[in-house]
Write a protein that holds these residues in place. Structure first.
Motif, PDB file in Angstrom:
ATOM      1  N   ARG A   8     127.518 -64.836   0.793  1.00  0.00           N
ATOM      2  CA  ARG A   8     126.086 -65.123   0.605  1.00  0.00           C
ATOM      3  C   ARG A   8     125.422 -63.792   0.268  1.00  0.00           C
ATOM      4  N   VAL A   9     124.689 -63.782  -0.827  1.00  0.00           N
ATOM      5  CA  VAL A   9     124.064 -62.549  -1.306  1.00  0.00           C
ATOM      6  C   VAL A   9     122.572 -62.796  -1.503  1.00  0.00           C
ATOM      7  N   GLU A  10     121.755 -61.998  -0.845  1.00  0.00           N
ATOM      8  CA  GLU A  10     120.308 -62.061  -1.117  1.00  0.00           C
ATOM      9  C   GLU A  10     119.856 -60.687  -1.552  1.00  0.00           C
ATOM     10  N   THR A  11     119.052 -60.675  -2.606  1.00  0.00           N
ATOM     11  CA  THR A  11     118.645 -59.374  -3.115  1.00  0.00           C
ATOM     12  C   THR A  11     117.165 -59.377  -3.494  1.00  0.00           C
ATOM     13  N   HIS A  12     116.553 -58.227  -3.320  1.00  0.00           N
ATOM     14  CA  HIS A  12     115.111 -58.118  -3.584  1.00  0.00           C
ATOM     15  C   HIS A  12     114.831 -56.802  -4.306  1.00  0.00           C
ATOM     16  N   ASN A  13     114.089 -56.908  -5.412  1.00  0.00           N
ATOM     17  CA  ASN A  13     113.646 -55.700  -6.123  1.00  0.00           C
ATOM     18  C   ASN A  13     112.164 -55.488  -5.853  1.00  0.00           C
ATOM     19  N   ASN A  14     111.721 -54.241  -5.737  1.00  0.00           N
ATOM     20  CA  ASN A  14     110.280 -54.006  -5.560  1.00  0.00           C
ATOM     21  C   ASN A  14     109.615 -53.604  -6.879  1.00  0.00           C
ATOM     22  N   PHE A  15     110.269 -53.925  -8.014  1.00  0.00           N
ATOM     23  CA  PHE A  15     109.697 -53.567  -9.327  1.00  0.00           C
ATOM     24  C   PHE A  15     110.059 -54.674 -10.322  1.00  0.00           C
ATOM     25  N   PRO A  16     109.312 -54.791 -11.453  1.00  0.00           N
ATOM     26  CA  PRO A  16     109.605 -55.872 -12.409  1.00  0.00           C
ATOM     27  C   PRO A  16     110.944 -55.665 -13.112  1.00  0.00           C
ATOM     28  N   MET A  17     111.627 -56.755 -13.353  1.00  0.00           N
ATOM     29  CA  MET A  17     112.970 -56.661 -13.953  1.00  0.00           C
ATOM     30  C   MET A  17     112.962 -56.831 -15.463  1.00  0.00           C
ATOM     31  N   GLY A  18     113.971 -56.274 -16.101  1.00  0.00           N
ATOM     32  CA  GLY A  18     114.219 -56.555 -17.505  1.00  0.00           C
ATOM     33  C   GLY A  18     113.190 -55.982 -18.456  1.00  0.00           C
ATOM     34  N   ALA A  19     112.443 -54.997 -18.017  1.00  0.00           N
ATOM     35  CA  ALA A  19     111.392 -54.455 -18.878  1.00  0.00           C
ATOM     36  C   ALA A  19     111.507 -52.944 -19.033  1.00  0.00           C
ATOM     37  N   GLY A  20     112.687 -52.404 -18.807  1.00  0.00           N
ATOM     38  CA  GLY A  20     112.884 -50.983 -19.072  1.00  0.00           C
ATOM     39  C   GLY A  20     113.130 -50.144 -17.826  1.00  0.00           C
ATOM     40  N   VAL A  21     112.894 -50.686 -16.640  1.00  0.00           N
ATOM     41  CA  VAL A  21     113.340 -50.013 -15.420  1.00  0.00           C
ATOM     42  C   VAL A  21     114.707 -50.638 -15.132  1.00  0.00           C
ATOM     43  N   ALA A  22     115.717 -49.777 -14.973  1.00  0.00           N
ATOM     44  CA  ALA A  22     117.086 -50.293 -14.940  1.00  0.00           C
ATOM     45  C   ALA A  22     117.366 -51.053 -13.646  1.00  0.00           C
ATOM     46  N   SER A  23     117.071 -52.358 -13.638  1.00  0.00           N
ATOM     47  CA  SER A  23     117.318 -53.155 -12.436  1.00  0.00           C
ATOM     48  C   SER A  23     118.805 -53.369 -12.212  1.00  0.00           C
ATOM     49  N   PHE A  34     130.073 -62.188   4.057  1.00  0.00           N
ATOM     50  CA  PHE A  34     131.215 -63.034   3.695  1.00  0.00           C
ATOM     51  C   PHE A  34     131.310 -64.121   4.762  1.00  0.00           C
ATOM     52  N   ASP A  35     131.519 -65.346   4.303  1.00  0.00           N
ATOM     53  CA  ASP A  35     131.377 -66.470   5.228  1.00  0.00           C
ATOM     54  C   ASP A  35     132.423 -67.534   4.918  1.00  0.00           C
ATOM     55  N   GLU A  36     133.245 -67.866   5.935  1.00  0.00           N
ATOM     56  CA  GLU A  36     134.330 -68.830   5.669  1.00  0.00           C
ATOM     57  C   GLU A  36     133.811 -70.241   5.420  1.00  0.00           C
ATOM     58  N   ALA A  37     132.536 -70.495   5.746  1.00  0.00           N
ATOM     59  CA  ALA A  37     131.969 -71.838   5.511  1.00  0.00           C
ATOM     60  C   ALA A  37     131.604 -72.047   4.036  1.00  0.00           C
ATOM     61  N   LEU A  38     131.587 -70.970   3.244  1.00  0.00           N
ATOM     62  CA  LEU A  38     131.160 -71.102   1.837  1.00  0.00           C
ATOM     63  C   LEU A  38     132.346 -71.408   0.924  1.00  0.00           C
ATOM     64  N   SER A  39     132.122 -72.320  -0.048  1.00  0.00           N
ATOM     65  CA  SER A  39     133.192 -72.612  -1.011  1.00  0.00           C
ATOM     66  C   SER A  39     132.976 -71.846  -2.316  1.00  0.00           C
ATOM     67  N   GLU A  40     131.758 -71.300  -2.503  1.00  0.00           N
ATOM     68  CA  GLU A  40     131.516 -70.424  -3.656  1.00  0.00           C
ATOM     69  C   GLU A  40     130.447 -69.400  -3.282  1.00  0.00           C
ATOM     70  N   ASP A  41     130.344 -68.342  -4.083  1.00  0.00           N
ATOM     71  CA  ASP A  41     129.338 -67.318  -3.800  1.00  0.00           C
ATOM     72  C   ASP A  41     127.946 -67.908  -4.018  1.00  0.00           C
ATOM     73  N   SER A  42     127.046 -67.588  -3.105  1.00  0.00           N
ATOM     74  CA  SER A  42     125.662 -68.033  -3.274  1.00  0.00           C
ATOM     75  C   SER A  42     124.797 -66.785  -3.419  1.00  0.00           C
ATOM     76  N   VAL A  43     124.037 -66.731  -4.511  1.00  0.00           N
ATOM     77  CA  VAL A  43     123.319 -65.492  -4.832  1.00  0.00           C
ATOM     78  C   VAL A  43     121.868 -65.792  -5.153  1.00  0.00           C
ATOM     79  N   THR A  44     120.943 -65.133  -4.463  1.00  0.00           N
ATOM     80  CA  THR A  44     119.536 -65.280  -4.820  1.00  0.00           C
ATOM     81  C   THR A  44     118.915 -63.909  -5.090  1.00  0.00           C
ATOM     82  N   LEU A  45     117.957 -63.940  -5.991  1.00  0.00           N
ATOM     83  CA  LEU A  45     117.192 -62.731  -6.325  1.00  0.00           C
ATOM     84  C   LEU A  45     115.725 -63.082  -6.168  1.00  0.00           C
ATOM     85  N   GLN A  46     115.005 -62.329  -5.387  1.00  0.00           N
ATOM     86  CA  GLN A  46     113.588 -62.615  -5.062  1.00  0.00           C
ATOM     87  C   GLN A  46     113.451 -64.061  -4.576  1.00  0.00           C
ATOM     88  N   GLY A  47     114.432 -64.573  -3.867  1.00  0.00           N
ATOM     89  CA  GLY A  47     114.338 -65.924  -3.320  1.00  0.00           C
ATOM     90  C   GLY A  47     114.731 -67.035  -4.279  1.00  0.00           C
TER      91      GLY A  47
END
Ligand code: DP6
Length: 328
Positions: free
Chosen positions: A91-106, A49-62
């Motif tokens: 600020r949210v950064e997230t990384h999955n070590n498996f493919p998304m949206g193909a039947g493994v519940a990401s 959580f960061d007071e410099a941010l005006s909105e949530d910033s979210v990345t997945l796999q960069g």
């Protein structure tokens, strides 16, 4: 308030599925579900959580998420902010070590990691039970990725009644899960939508009754380490989920030719004395449940089937855990 936190959460595979809701907003399921965490499918999420941010910033796999995904993450962060009494953006950064949206519940590992990391970063201390209730509102199956091992998520008519809890820890039983990846492109219909369509199937009420019965049988089979009962129930329940999807309006056909090829191979292996069972979530991938003595042979044969691009071999996984290995 610590400011920054990281959580690692596993996905889970349901033996009795969550497929349909009685309350869309609270994500209350039509039936209780049962799963095991799978240790090879991990999401790592760092939040500050960061007071410099005006909105949530979210990345997945960069990469930035699309607006719909950002809105869903922001809504979950809002639930945490409201409970913690803060208004700071994250600020949210997230990384999955498996493919998304193909039947493994990401979304299971994703919203479990998001919820636990956000609470820790906001200085909000919740019990495991409360954490499952909060994670559930982000994505239903995420509730089951909070506790470790084999997990039951209860049917309940109020938010407080529909929580997840451990049935048995990972060491209780060495069940193996082999995910046969048959497709890595994003599926046409996400599970959020498929979940909304269930009541348009004429078979839904029957499935809900059978699933709730299976809930009790599967919980007991886990406690008894009764693999035949667990596997047979899991197969029936997976087929029921797809019957509902195929008969909903509009119908959803998740299966691909390779899906059926694997189902038949599982039946053949069983005939040959290799005890294994299939289960399928809202996608084309088949997940094979087996025991350690059969796992290596089945893994090899699975990988050789036409249309199978990769096999992930999972053991029973831990629950969502904080880590000091931050992504930023
Ligand atoms: C087929 O948890 O992805 O994997 O609550 O809309 O995020 P949302 O749905 P989600 O549904 C997963 C359904 C399933 C079966 C299961 O895991 O129980």
């Amino acid at each position: 308030m610590s400011g920054k936190a990281t959580c690692i959460a596993t996905s889970n595979i349901a033996f009795v599925k969550y497929w349909g809701r009685i309350d869309e907003e609270l994500r209350l399921p039509m039936n209780g579900s049962v799963s095991m965490n799978i240790d090879g499918a991990l999401t790592t999420t760092t939040i500050a959580f960061d007071e410099a941010l005006s909105e949530d910033s979210v990345t997945l796999q960069g990469h930035d998420l699309n607006p719909r995904q950002i809105e869903r993450v922001t809504r979950q962060l809002d639930r945490v902010r409201e409970r913690a009494g803060i208004t700071l953006r994250a600020r949210v950064e997230t990384h999955n070590n498996f493919p998304m949206g193909a039947g493994v519940a990401s979304s299971a590992s994703g919203f479990a990691a998001l919820t636990v990391a956000a609470c820790a970063a906001a200085g909000l201390e919740l019990s495991e039970k409360e954490m499952t209730i909060l994670a559930r509102q982000g994505s239903g199956s995420a509730a089951r990725s909070i506790p470790a091992g084999f997990v039951a998520w209860h049917y309940g008519e109020t938010s407080a009644a529909s929580f997840a809890e451990q049935i048995a820890p990972p060491e209780h039983w060495d069940v193996r899960n082999l995910v046969a990846i048959t497709q890595t492109t994003h599926k046409a219909v996400g599970s959020a939508r498929g979940n909304q369509l269930v009541t348009t199937s004429p078979f839904n009420e029957t499935r809900v009754v059978l699933a709730q019965r299976a809930f009790d049988v599967v919980c007991q089979a886990i406690l008894d380490r009764d693999f035949t009962t667990l596997g047979e129930e899991a197969e029936r329940e997976a087929v029921r989920l797809h019957v509902i999807s195929m008969t909903s309006k509009p119908p959803i056909f998740y299966w691909q030719p390779a899906t059926l090829r694997i189902i038949h191979a599982v039946q053949d292996w069983r005939q040959q004395g290799l005890e294994c069972y299939f289960t399928i979530d809202a996608g084309a991938n088949v997940q094979v449940l087996t025991l350690p003595q059969y796992a290596a042979q089945i893994e090899t044969e699975l990988a050789e089937l036409d249309g199978v691009t990769r096999v992930i071999h999972n053991r029973v996984g831990h629950g969502a855990q904080l880590s000091d290995q931050h992504l930023f």
